[in-house]
Design a protein around this motif. Structure first.
Motif, PDB file in Angstrom:
ATOM      1  N   VAL A 353       0.859  -1.185   0.000  1.00 26.78           N
ATOM      2  CA  VAL A 353       0.000   0.000   0.000  1.00 26.78           C
ATOM      3  C   VAL A 353       0.896   1.237   0.000  1.00 26.78           C
ATOM      4  CG1 VAL A 353      -1.852   1.199   1.187  1.00 26.78           C
ATOM      5  CG2 VAL A 353      -1.687  -1.291   1.348  1.00 26.78           C
ATOM      6  N   SER A 354       0.601   2.151  -0.927  1.00 25.93           N
ATOM      7  CA  SER A 354       1.404   3.366  -1.052  1.00 25.93           C
ATOM      8  C   SER A 354       0.504   4.599  -0.941  1.00 25.93           C
ATOM      9  CB  SER A 354       2.109   3.404  -2.409  1.00 25.93           C
ATOM     10  OG  SER A 354       2.774   2.204  -2.639  1.00 25.93           O
ATOM     11  N   PHE A 355       1.107   5.707  -0.525  1.00 26.85           N
ATOM     12  CA  PHE A 355       0.355   6.959  -0.373  1.00 26.85           C
ATOM     13  C   PHE A 355       0.987   8.045  -1.217  1.00 26.85           C
ATOM     14  CE2 PHE A 355      -0.397   4.439   3.330  1.00 26.85           C
ATOM     15  CZ  PHE A 355      -1.746   4.611   3.587  1.00 26.85           C
ATOM     16  N   ASP A 356       0.148   8.979  -1.624  1.00 27.28           N
ATOM     17  CA  ASP A 356       0.593   9.972  -2.571  1.00 27.28           C
ATOM     18  C   ASP A 356      -0.266  11.219  -2.385  1.00 27.28           C
ATOM     19  OD1 ASP A 356       1.984   9.426  -5.618  1.00 27.28           O
ATOM     20  OD2 ASP A 356       0.768  11.223  -5.353  1.00 27.28           O
ATOM     21  N   LYS A 365       3.520  16.941  -8.439  1.00 31.10           N
ATOM     22  CA  LYS A 365       4.030  16.006  -7.447  1.00 31.10           C
ATOM     23  C   LYS A 365       4.112  16.694  -6.095  1.00 31.10           C
ATOM     24  CE  LYS A 365       8.026  14.307  -9.372  1.00 31.10           C
ATOM     25  NZ  LYS A 365       9.136  13.429  -9.501  1.00 31.10           N
ATOM     26  N   GLY A 366       3.658  16.045  -5.069  1.00 35.59           N
ATOM     27  CA  GLY A 366       3.725  16.639  -3.746  1.00 35.59           C
ATOM     28  C   GLY A 366       4.413  15.719  -2.765  1.00 35.59           C
ATOM     29  N   PHE A 367       3.774  14.602  -2.542  1.00 38.68           N
ATOM     30  CA  PHE A 367       4.302  13.664  -1.553  1.00 38.68           C
ATOM     31  C   PHE A 367       4.097  12.269  -2.099  1.00 38.68           C
ATOM     32  CE2 PHE A 367       3.350  10.632   1.767  1.00 38.68           C
ATOM     33  CZ  PHE A 367       4.339  10.854   2.723  1.00 38.68           C
ATOM     34  N   HIS A 368       5.071  11.416  -1.863  1.00 40.53           N
ATOM     35  CA  HIS A 368       4.892  10.027  -2.275  1.00 40.53           C
ATOM     36  C   HIS A 368       5.644   9.125  -1.317  1.00 40.53           C
ATOM     37  CE1 HIS A 368       4.209   6.650  -4.961  1.00 40.53           C
ATOM     38  NE2 HIS A 368       5.460   6.302  -4.732  1.00 40.53           N
ATOM     39  N   HIS A 369       4.976   8.106  -0.895  1.00 38.51           N
ATOM     40  CA  HIS A 369       5.666   7.117  -0.075  1.00 38.51           C
ATOM     41  C   HIS A 369       5.199   5.745  -0.525  1.00 38.51           C
ATOM     42  CE1 HIS A 369       7.422   6.166   4.134  1.00 38.51           C
ATOM     43  NE2 HIS A 369       7.857   5.355   3.199  1.00 38.51           N
ATOM     44  N   HIS A 370       6.170   4.981  -1.058  1.00 43.70           N
ATOM     45  CA  HIS A 370       5.818   3.707  -1.679  1.00 43.70           C
ATOM     46  C   HIS A 370       5.971   2.570  -0.677  1.00 43.70           C
ATOM     47  CE1 HIS A 370       6.268   0.218  -4.355  1.00 43.70           C
ATOM     48  NE2 HIS A 370       5.419   0.879  -5.100  1.00 43.70           N
TER      49      HIS A 370
END
Lengths: 439, 278
Positions: A353-356, A365-370
């Protein structure tokens, strides 16, 4: 299918380096110690393979999967007879051909045709055999006029085609394959697959190494999962892939914090968890059950016009869920979100599960966490696919073929039977067609 | 098929590799592969050069010019034969020997991509290197023959010694090549050192000067050089019209056998691990 063993590997160990070198180094070390010059203890290379055993039977395609450095290539080298095992035994009944780096030994200044003779000789074909098959090889490579031009002018895909074209015409009982079809366009790839099916149906056996789980699923009857030189699993493909997926998950640190990450808007993901309907934190979701994804973003400052995305990926990297919520603004401080999936109908396995967060009208593009969370889905085993809807799948009825005694000819064609039994007919046809395309 | 496998499955060796298929090795495969490798080397080497195979005799020709100049300074006797022919008749076999060794030593490392992939007889690479050099020898020999005609050198039955002398050169070069390839594949210093070694060896062999000019007190030491006997042998049969000095040839033969006795087992034992280090 379950024929006799073609390959048998028993307790194979492998360590690189000359077998005498550790003794020599150790002796030198002791000698130095004896004269009062103790140095550092000589380094000993770790075992590349430990106690590897498995069998491959006639007509079988065995997949070999594992992370980089798990020992797959080492094992292939040992099977190819290129590198001797440190201990253990390997038996191969019949001839073996490694379809690995098929353009090994190619000379860039020679033409495709000249190189085909060289490749043929390397692969064990005689000059006459190559001459006989030259037409076929030329046709297969689809190089046209380039066939008589120096190989240095070829693209990498063309070089691969040259090697593969020769390799297909080598008759061997055992084929070792290592991602040879990586290059080449779709047409050529399909052509290769067709030939492989052909090879497989001739009752030979194939050992297939790949990182592409989709291809492993499609081609392999059984798999061997290697990790750090040890066999973790031998058996059915789908179960093996699950074992491999777990190894992969474990390797990225339990799934948390090890993924790709960037932050351009001053956001922090404070917490994220999967919860059941009672609010308890869970890791495993039962297929078909609802699940809540509970997460909190802490913002250093306000963001205007944004969307928050949640992505769920399978181990192969297939994006299976992509949910988003568009917001006018998000204020500084903690923002608690809840995303409810009322029914998870994914194939059992482990998902990341990833958040963006993307901002502005153009979704910058702002924030991404894979790979923040890993979500395990439990349920009945499935061999393929990603999505498993509620299904009811059964044979409706059976009708014997009606032989017309008056006509005395062959039984009427199935199509004549179809209009009245329409639903059964089309259903079985579709399933049959699907199976054809999938095998 | 199943029978043979059943038998071997029952054996209990501690380590081993057994493949019942026979396509992998055998003299026929060796010959096919050697032939293809030679064809690749020979075609590939000259394809992008203007002078092409002329390079086969340009190298000894250049040495000949240098030596002819040096002779004017050092006053080297040439036994009444034109000095150019005197030194060229030695330079042709020498160049073959030197090139064969220089090609042998890195041949295994250069063909690492093949070795790492498929089980082939390892000796094929040094052997192919020597055969490739033999093509050069053939080309250079034509020039040598032309030169002998030009200077009207009398020749006789002694020319029949040539195949034996060539064979001895081949074996010495291959023996050295196997040893150097065995070590050189692990430690590249050996390969880097070869040009220097060959220069030194050239000066220590009777190429520029006749063996008879070597001072007596060094002679026994000098004769240990296996190339001394072979090169003097070539010169004897080509321009002096006499049989080779059998004593010197026997020394060469003994040294060749010694080289093989060391290099061959060494190559055999380390060659199985070549794929691990390439």
């Amino acid at each position: 299918m379950a024929g006799e063993s073609i390959i048998r590997v028993e307790g194979v160990w492998k360590r690189y380096g000359l077998p005498l070198m550790p003794i020599v180094r150790e002796g030198w070390h002791r000698l130095r110690g004896a004269f009062g010059f103790p140095g550092e203890a000589p380094p000993i290379l770790p075992w590349a393979l430990r106690e590897v055993s498995f069998e491959v039977r006639a007509g079988e395609t065995l997949g070999l999967i594992g992370r980089n450095g798990a020992g797959k290539s080492t094992l292939l080298k040992i099977l190819a007879g290129v590198s001797p095992p440190s201990a253990g035994q390997v038996w191969i009944d019949g001839t073996l051909f490694p379809m690995i780096e098929l353009n090994a030994g190619i000379h860039m200044e020679l033409t495709g045709r000249e190189n085909v003779y060289l490749l043929g000789a390397v692969m064990g074909l005689s000059r006459e055999e190559v001459t006989q098959r030259m037409g076929d090889i030329e046709g297969f490579c689809e190089l046209g006029e380039w066939f008589d031009r120096p190989v240095r002018m070829y693209s990498s895909g063309m070089q691969v085609r040259l090697g593969f074209g020769v390799g297909l015409f080598v008759n061997a009982d055992v084929l070792l394959m290592d991602e040879v079809m990586g290059v080449g366009d779709v047409n050529f790839y399909n052509k290769c697959l067709m030939h492989l099916e052909d090879v497989r149906s001739r009752g030979r056996c194939i050992l297939f190494v790949s990182h592409n789980l989709f291809r492993v699923r499609r081609l392999c009857d059984r798999v061997v999962v290697l990790d750090r030189g040890e066999v973790k699993y031998v058996g059915r493909t789908e179960e093996g892939i699950q074992v491999y997926e777990e190894i992969l998950r474990a390797a990225v640190g339990g799934g948390r914090g090890a993924g790709r990450f960037y932050d351009l808007v001053g956001a922090t993901l404070v917490s994220a968890s999967l919860r059941d309907m009672q609010g308890g934190v869970i890791e495993t979701v039962v297929q078909g059950e609802p699940v809540d994804l509970d997460f909190t973003f802490r913002l250093a400052e306000k963001i205007e016009i944004l969307s928050v995305h949640v992505m769920v990926e399978s181990v192969e990297g297939v994006l299976v869920i992509w949910d988003l919520v568009d917001l006018e603004r998000l204020l500084a401080g903690d923002n608690h979100f809840l995303l409810r999936w009322s029914e998870i109908r994914l194939k059992p396995g482990v998902y990341a599960v990833s958040f963006d967060i993307s901002t502005g009208p153009f979704r910058k593009k702002g924030f991404h966490h894979h790979g923040v969370l890993s979500m395990r889905v439990a349920g009945p085993k499935a061999d393929g696919g990603v999505y498993q809807p509620h299904s009811d799948f059964r044979l409706l009825e059976h009708r014997p073929l009606v032989v017309d005694p008056a006509a005395g000819g062959p039984p009427p064609a199935v199509s004549a039977d179809r209009p009245d039994g329409g639903e059964t007919g089309t259903a079985s046809c579709a399933v049959g067609g699907g199976a054809c395309a999938a095998s | 098929m199943s029978d043979s496998s059943g038998v071997s499955f029952g054996q209990t060796r501690r380590r081993g590799y057994c493949q019942t298929g026979t396509r992998g090795n055998g003299p026929r495969r060796f010959a096919e592969l050697a032939r293809a490798l030679v064809a690749r080397e020979f075609k590939g080497m000259y394809r992008r050069s203007i002078l092409g195979p002329a390079w086969a005799f340009l190298q000894p020709l250049a040495y000949m010019v240098v030596f002819t100049f040096l002779r004017g300074v050092l006053d080297i006797p040439s036994e009444g034969v034109p000095y150019a022919l005197f030194t060229f008749s030695a330079l042709v076999p020498w160049t073959f020997f030197s090139n064969a060794i220089s090609r042998c030593a890195p041949s295994v490392a250069a063909n690492g991509s093949i070795l790492k992939k498929i089980s082939v007889p390892r000796e094929v690479f040094p052997v192919a290197a020597v055969i490739t050099s033999m093509i050069d020898l053939l080309i250079a020999s034509v020039i040598l023959a032309g030169m002998m005609l030009w200077f009207q050198t009398p020749v006789g039955w002694t020319l029949l010694w040539i195949p034996l002398l060539v064979l001895m050169t081949v074996f010495l070069a291959l023996g050295m090549g196997l040893g150097l390839a065995a070590v050189g594949t692990y430690k590249h210093d050996v390969i880097y050192g070869i040009p220097f070694l060959m220069q030194f060896w050239l000066l220590a062999s009777p190429v520029m000067y006749p063996a008879s000019e070597v001072p007596e007190q060094w002679r026994s030491f000098f004769d240990l050089n296996p190339m001394a006997g072979i090169i003097e042998g070539f010169r004897n049969v080509l321009i002096r019209g006499t049989a080779p000095d059998t004593e010197m040839l026997l020394v060469s033969l003994t040294v060749t056998l010694l080289v093989w006795g060391l290099a061959w087992p060494l190559f055999r034992s380390v060659s199985q691990y070549f794929a691990d280090v390439l």
